[in-house]
Scaffold this active site. Structure first.
Site, mmCIF file in Angstrom:
data_model
loop_
_atom_site.group_PDB
_atom_site.id
_atom_site.type_symbol
_atom_site.label_atom_id
_atom_site.label_comp_id
_atom_site.label_asym_id
_atom_site.label_seq_id
_atom_site.Cartn_x
_atom_site.Cartn_y
_atom_site.Cartn_z
ATOM 1 N N TYR A 124 0.578 -1.201 0.182
ATOM 2 C CA TYR A 124 -0.109 0.193 0.136
ATOM 3 C C TYR A 124 0.513 1.231 0.012
ATOM 4 O O TYR A 124 0.546 2.507 0.535
ATOM 5 C CB TYR A 124 -1.281 -0.419 1.434
ATOM 6 C CG TYR A 124 -1.907 -0.340 1.050
ATOM 7 C CD1 TYR A 124 -1.679 -2.345 1.016
ATOM 8 C CD2 TYR A 124 -3.301 -0.193 0.654
ATOM 9 C CE1 TYR A 124 -2.933 -3.086 1.102
ATOM 10 C CE2 TYR A 124 -4.943 -1.109 0.881
ATOM 11 C CZ TYR A 124 -4.470 -2.424 0.931
ATOM 12 O OH TYR A 124 -5.621 -3.445 1.504
ATOM 13 N N LYS A 171 5.382 -14.584 4.140
ATOM 14 C CA LYS A 171 5.700 -15.152 2.481
ATOM 15 C C LYS A 171 7.127 -14.951 2.548
ATOM 16 O O LYS A 171 7.831 -13.852 1.849
ATOM 17 C CB LYS A 171 5.036 -14.278 1.460
ATOM 18 C CG LYS A 171 5.185 -14.803 -0.008
ATOM 19 C CD LYS A 171 4.418 -16.465 0.570
ATOM 20 C CE LYS A 171 4.620 -17.227 -1.077
ATOM 21 N NZ LYS A 171 3.762 -18.253 -1.135
ATOM 22 N N ASP A 204 -0.154 -18.198 2.587
ATOM 23 C CA ASP A 204 -1.532 -19.287 1.767
ATOM 24 C C ASP A 204 -1.588 -20.641 3.099
ATOM 25 O O ASP A 204 -3.037 -21.533 2.765
ATOM 26 C CB ASP A 204 -0.552 -20.019 0.267
ATOM 27 C CG ASP A 204 1.463 -20.141 0.562
ATOM 28 O OD1 ASP A 204 1.994 -19.924 1.948
ATOM 29 O OD2 ASP A 204 1.446 -20.809 0.001
ATOM 30 N N ASP A 228 -5.524 -7.128 4.533
ATOM 31 C CA ASP A 228 -6.842 -6.499 4.011
ATOM 32 C C ASP A 228 -7.500 -8.176 3.784
ATOM 33 O O ASP A 228 -8.741 -8.260 3.944
ATOM 34 C CB ASP A 228 -6.150 -6.009 2.568
ATOM 35 C CG ASP A 228 -7.208 -4.980 1.516
ATOM 36 O OD1 ASP A 228 -8.153 -4.918 2.420
ATOM 37 O OD2 ASP A 228 -7.560 -5.658 0.433
#
Ligand code: ATP
Length: 340
Positions: A124, A171, A204, A228
Site C-alpha cells: 500500500y 511470505k 498461503d 486486508d
C-alpha cells in the site's frame, strides 16, 4: 464527561449505519459532541480535495473518530481515501477482532481471534510506475521502523488483553528480504514478551489453516495487504462482512471503522447491517474510557442477536437498519429498568 468525537458518515451505506450507531451510543448515555466531516468524492466536489484539512485537523484535535466507509473506485485518478487518511494521521495499527455472535449461522461459532494489520506501508506504499509501456512496477516497502512498532503493538495488545499467542503471517520464503526483515524483527521483539507464545505461518498455509483449524490462532500480525485479505476471509468465517469491526490506532489519534466497504449495491435502501460499525463504536467507547456504556450496549446487542427476532437481511432476517438499532435501544432501556 463530554467527549468530542469526529464523525465521518462516509459513502454508500455509511450514513445509514453510522446514524444507527450514534443513536445506540447516545442511548447508552454517552455524552458526545459530534463534529461531522466529509471525505472522499463528496469532499472533492465541495472543497476540491478528497482529504480536506478541516477533517484531518478535527481528528487530530479530538484524537478519536467514528468513520463510515469511503468509496474508492477501482482504476486510475482516485487514490484510496482510507489509505490516505491512515497515512496522514500515521494510524499504523489496524486492529480487527473476529468473534462470532450468538444466533448468526457461521462456520465457527466459537471463533475468537484478532488480526493486527500494519497500516502504513507494504504494497500500500502507493509507489507504482510504468517502466516501459506494458511493464508496470508496484513497490512493496517494508521498513524496520514500521515492522518493529506493529509487532510490538501486537505483543502489547496480546498482553493487555489476556491473549496467549501471537502469530506472524508472511511470505518470507519468497520475499526473503522484505518479509524476511519483518519475520526477523518479529522474533527479536518476541523476546521482550516471554509470557506470550510466538510462532509464524506462511500466508498461503495460514489461509488454509484458518479455514480448517482456526482455533489454533489467537492474535495474528502481518503486513498491510495480507491483513486486508485475511480480514475478509475471517469475516466470512463468522458470518460475513456485516459483523467485522476495526480500529486504526496511532500516536495522533484513533479512527474506528468497519472492515467492509460502502456496499453500493444496497446503499440507500436502509437494509444494511450496522453491527460491524456498532462494534467499532464499542471499541471506540472502551478506547475513551466509557467501558460501562460499552458493556451495556454490547449486552443489549448480544441479547438482540440471542433472541433472533430482529436480524438484518444479510443474516437471513427482514429487519431494516433503523429497526435493528431500535431493538438494541429497547433492550438497553429494558436492562436499565430491570437493574433500577
Ligand atoms: P468498497 O469498494 O467500498 O470496498 P465493495 O462493494 O468492494 O466496496 P463491500 O462494500 O465491502 O465491498 O461489500 C462487499 C459485499 O458485502 C457487498 O455485496 C455488500 O452489499 C455486502 N456488505 C458489505 N457490508 C455490509 C453490511 N454492513 N451489511 C450488509 N451487507 C454488506
Amino acid at each position: 464527561m463530554k467527549h468530542n468525537i469526529t464523525l465521518i458518515p462516509g459513502d454508500g451505506i455509511g450514513p445509514e449505519i453510522t446514524s444507527a450507531t450514534v443513536r445506540i451510543i447516545e442511548a447508552a448515555g454517552v455524552d458526545v459532541e459530534w463534529s461531522t466531516h466529509i471525505l472522499g468524492a463528496q469532499a472533492q466536489e465541495k472543497y476540491g480535495t478528497t482529504l480536506p484539512d478541516d477533517a484531518i485537523s478535527s481528528i487530530r484535535q479530538n484524537k478519536v473518530a467514528l468513520k463510515g466507509p469511503i468509496m474508492t473506485p477501482v482504476g486510475k485518478g482516485f487514490t484510496s481515501v482510507n489509505v490516505g487518511l491512515r497515512k496522514a494521521l500515521d494510524l499504523y495499527a489496524n486492529v480487527r477482532p473476529v468473534k462470532a455472535l450468538p444466533n448468526v449461522p457461521c462456520r465457527y461459532p466459537e471463533l475468537d481471534l484478532v488480526i493486527v494489520r500494519e497500516n502504513t506501508e507494504g504494497l500500500y506504499s502507493g509507489i507504482e510506475h510504468v517502466v516501459v509501456p506494458g511493464v508496470v512496477e508496484s513497490l512493496k516497502v517494508i521498513t524496520e521502523k514500521a515492522s518493529r512498532r506493529i509487532v510490538k503493538y501486537a505483543f502489547e495488545f496480546a498482553r493487555d488483553n489476556g491473549r496467549r499467542k501471537v502469530t506472524a503471517v508472511h511470505k518470507a520464503n519468497i520475499m526473503k528480504l522484505s518479509d524476511g526483515l519483518f519475520l526477523d524483527l518479529f522474533y527479536e521483539v518476541s523476546k521482550d514478551f516471554p509470557d506470550i507464545e510466538a510462532d509464524d505461518k506462511i500466508i498461503d498455509n495460514c489461509c488454509m489453516q484458518l479455514v480448517m483449524r482456526p482455533e489454533q490462532f489467537d492474535v495474528l500480525v502481518m503486513e498491510n495487504l495480507y491483513g486486508d485479505i485475511l480480514s475478509d476471509l475471517c469475516a466470512g468465517l463468522i458470518g460475513g462482512l456485516g459483523l467485522a469491526p476495526g480500529a486504526n490506532i496511532g500516536e495522533q489519534g484513533a479512527v474506528f471503522e468497519a472492515v467492509h466497504g460502502s456496499a453500493p449495491d444496497i446503499a440507500g435502501q436502509g437494509i444494511a447491517n450496522p453491527t460491524a460499525i456498532l462494534m467499532s463504536g464499542l471499541m471506540m467507547l472502551r478506547h475513551i474510557g466509557e467501558n460501562d456504556a460499552a458493556e451495556r450496549a454490547e449486552k443489549a446487542m448480544l441479547a438482540v442477536f440471542a433472541e433472533g427476532k430482529y436480524l438484518t437481511r444479510d443474516l437471513g432476517g427482514t429487519t431494516n437498519t433503523a429497526d435493528f438499532a431500535s431493538a438494541i435501544i429497547e433492550k438497553l432501556r429494558a436492562n436499565e429498568t430491570a437493574a433500577a
